[in-house]
Design an enzyme around this catalytic site. Structure first.
Site, PDB file in Angstrom:
ATOM      1  N   ASP A 190       0.908  -1.169   0.147  1.00 38.58           N
ATOM      2  CA  ASP A 190       0.159  -0.052   0.120  1.00 38.58           C
ATOM      3  C   ASP A 190       0.896   1.407   0.097  1.00 38.58           C
ATOM      4  O   ASP A 190       0.271   2.420   0.111  1.00 38.58           O
ATOM      5  CB  ASP A 190      -0.912   0.030   1.201  1.00 38.58           C
ATOM      6  N   GLU A 289      10.348  -2.030  13.890  1.00 38.37           N
ATOM      7  CA  GLU A 289      11.391  -1.661  13.012  1.00 38.37           C
ATOM      8  C   GLU A 289      12.745  -1.661  13.973  1.00 38.37           C
ATOM      9  O   GLU A 289      13.729  -2.067  13.572  1.00 38.37           O
ATOM     10  CB  GLU A 289      11.188  -0.219  12.271  1.00 38.37           C
TER      11      GLU A 289
END
Length: 351
Positions: A190, A289
């Site tokens: 996306d 992350e």
């Protein structure tokens, strides 16, 4: 009166016999040779040889081993683009948009599409016609325990975050098992990517990072997250996170890439504290992350700013959910199908 006796025959000499035999043999082959031999008098004759070309050897060039070769002389690195996907209304649109970008990227490139749960036929049919070299993987979904108490303050989108972590780990298992040497990049379907990004990815030697712009609904400003660089050296971070003291590296999931040899060769990492490099599905939201990057590098000295100066925005993170999609009244798609709704033409009176 008796007839005179016949004179004795003279013996035939060997040279005469051989000459007659050869003449008869050639005469017998002439009709057959005449059928297969055709003389084309209109064929151009080859030009007479007027000169002899002699290829001279090029002069010897002394190459310094320590001098780096130009980029054109080096073999292109393989780009390993990992994309997790799941069945939802806009899946076909997202995958096709990303496939068009990857098709324009320089080869070699391998697209690892990991589907949540069993691989579906719709996704397989879409990948077969995308024009990109791909591998369709599936990540099994674990059974959710029914008696697990719900934690207070736990967000509704947490299972989707855990699913993407498992899907990325499935791709990492595939890369490590088959020893696919290249640059690993997590590209969510996306997001929007610039074509320049895929050219700069091959400049990464070990671990590279760059700033990412985030566009969220209801926000009037673009959020920038990523490194602050001086040349190729990372000296700081762009962040608006209040928990900046807790996060070690302020990087978006699509804002870094690394050499795949780090997965199985501990010597290529910044430190050897981890033996199994995978994403942690137990990490808090917003810390996936940094928890993963801490397994690859020790500090900013082991990072490379891409491109030098980190002054270019090469991809945008679109934080848009499927619930914001616009549907007709009474219509809602739950599968990853391309829905075609026929519209009836109503006769209107002419004014």
């Amino acid at each position: 009166m008796a007839a005179p006796p016949c004179p004795p025959r003279r013996p035939i000499s060997a040279p005469c016999f051989l000459l007659c035999f050869l003449l008869g043999f050639v005469a017998g082959l002439f009709p057959f040779a005449h059928r297969h031999l055709h003389l084309d008098l209109h064929l151009p004759l080859p030009p007479p040889a007027t000169a002899i070309l002699v290829r001279e050897d090029p002069p010897s060039v002394v190459v310094d081993v320590d001098t780096p070769l130009p980029a054109a002389a080096e073999e292109r690195k393989l780009l390993l683009v990992v994309t997790p996907t799941r069945a939802r209304p806009l899946q076909a649109y997202y995958l096709r948009r990303l496939a068009h970008t990857l098709r324009l990227a320089p080869s070699p490139l391998l697209w690892l599409v990991v589907e949540s749960g069993a691989a579906t036929r719709d996704t397989a049919a879409l990948l077969r016609g995308c024009g990109v070299m791909y591998r369709h993987l599936s990540s099994p979904v674990p059974d959710a325990p029914q008696d697990r108490p719900r934690r207070r303050g736990r967000r509704q989108d947490r299972p989707a975050v855990d699913s993407r972590a498992r899907q990325r780990n499935t791709a990492l298992d595939h890369i490590e098992h088959h020893r696919l040497h290249g640059i690993v990049y997590f590209a969510d379907e996306d997001n929007v990517y610039s074509l320049d990004l895929f050219y700069h990815l091959r400049d990464i030697r070990s671990f590279g990072t760059w700033p990412v712009a985030t566009l969220a609904p209801g926000k009037s400003k673009t959020i920038l997250q990523g490194p602050v660089c001086e040349g190729s050296r990372v000296v700081g971070w762009h962040t608006t996170d209040r928990s900046k003291n807790q996060r070690r590296f302020h990087v978006d999931m699509s804002g870094f890439a690394f050499n795949s040899s780090k997965l199985w060769d501990a010597k290529n990492r910044g430190h050897q504290a981890w033996n199994y490099i995978r994403q942690l599905d137990t990490a808090k939201e917003g810390f996936q992350e940094t928890a993963f990057i801490e397994q690859l590098v020790e500090d900013e000295t082991h990072m490379e700013g891409v491109p030098p100066g980190c002054s270019k925005i090469m991809n945008f993170h679109l934080h848009l959910e499927d619930k914001n999609a616009i549907y007709l009244n009474g219509w809602q798609t739950t599968q990853n199908l391309d829905v075609i709704i026929p519209l009836k033409k109503e006769a209107r009176p002419l004014l």
